[in-house]
Enzyme design. Sequence first.
Site, short mmCIF file in Angstrom:
data_model
loop_
_atom_site.label_atom_id
_atom_site.label_comp_id
_atom_site.label_asym_id
_atom_site.label_seq_id
_atom_site.Cartn_x
_atom_site.Cartn_y
_atom_site.Cartn_z
N GLU A 1 -55.78 -10.64 -43.85
CA GLU A 1 -55.41 -10.41 -42.45
C GLU A 1 -55.23 -8.91 -42.21
O GLU A 1 -54.68 -8.20 -43.03
CB GLU A 1 -54.12 -11.15 -42.13
N LYS B 1 -56.46 -16.27 -33.83
CA LYS B 1 -55.20 -16.84 -34.29
C LYS B 1 -54.55 -17.66 -33.18
O LYS B 1 -54.29 -17.16 -32.09
CB LYS B 1 -54.27 -15.73 -34.76
N CYS C 1 -52.66 -16.87 -41.20
CA CYS C 1 -51.25 -16.63 -41.51
C CYS C 1 -50.33 -17.72 -40.97
O CYS C 1 -50.21 -18.78 -41.57
CB CYS C 1 -50.85 -15.24 -40.98
#
Length: 293
Positions: free
Chosen positions: A61, A131, A172
Site C-alpha cells: 500500500e 479502497k 488494508c
Amino acid sequence: MCESDAVHPRFQNRPLHYSNVMKIALVQLSVGGDKAKNIAAAVHEIHQAKAKGAQLVALPECFNSPYGTKFFEQYAEEVPSGETCRALSKAAAEAGICVIGGTVPERCGDQLYNTCTVWDGSGKLLAQYRKMHLFDIDIPNKITFKESDVLKPGNQISVFEYQGVKIGLGICYDLRFPELAQIMTNQGCSLLIYPGAFNMTTGPKHWELLCRARATDNQLWVGLVSPARDPTAGYVAWGHSTLVNPWGEVAGTLDEKPGTLIADIDLQLIDEVRSQIPIRTQRRTDIYDIIQK
C-alpha cells in the site's frame, strides 16, 4: 483521463486452474519522500522477482508515497495516465508477468482515492480497485487517523483472472470485513491479495490473525503486502508481509525490514481443504446469506 472503479462480471463459484502452481512474490518496499526513487525501487524489485521465477508480483500500500492524509494530495496522479502507472505497465510488459501495483493516491477530477492497479504480462491494465472501507479510527493514547478527511471510498468489488487463476483485491482496512472476502470467494477466487499498512498498534494484534481468519473462513490463499518499517516516519508500518494457505497456516512471512517473500501457491490445496471440510455446501443459505448489491 481518469477511470471509474473497474467493474467485473460475476464468475462461476468454482475456481479455474489452468496449472496447479503459481509462483508469487510479495515485495516489502522501503518508502520515502522521493516519489521517483520509490517508483524506481518498485520497478527494480519487479525485475528481481521475475529473475527468481515469479509469475505474479504484488507491491505494498502507498508504495510511491509516504502514508498519511497530508501526503495524498501531493503525490496523487491519474489512473492509468500517471507516472507510476506508466512505470508499472512498462515493467510488467518487460518482465512478462502480472503486477499488482500496491496502491497509489489516485486523482479523478476533484476526488482522491486509494487505488490498486493490476497489470498483465503485456502491460495492459487488467483491474483497478479503489479502497472501499476507509481507515477512520480513534484508539485513545495510541492512534487517531481519519482517511475520509481526504479520500473518497470506492464502491466496486474487483476480481480479475490471470493465467486461469481468479484473484480478489482488498486494501488494508478492507481485511477487517469478512463479507467482502466471502463475496470474492463466491466469485471463484483462489487467492486474495491485500496491500496494507497496519501500524504499530493494530499490526501486532491483528495483522496475522486477520490474514489467517480470511484464509480459514474462505479456504483459499491470502497474501498481505506491507511497506517496510520506517521508525522515523509519521505513520510507522508494522511490516511483516505474510502469506497464509487454505488451512489457515502461515506459509511465509517477512520481518519489518525491506525484502521479498517468494512462494508457490499450490492450487490443489484449495480443493483438498474444501473437500475435507465442506463448509461451502453446508451453509444454511435458506436461513442466511451474503450478497453483493
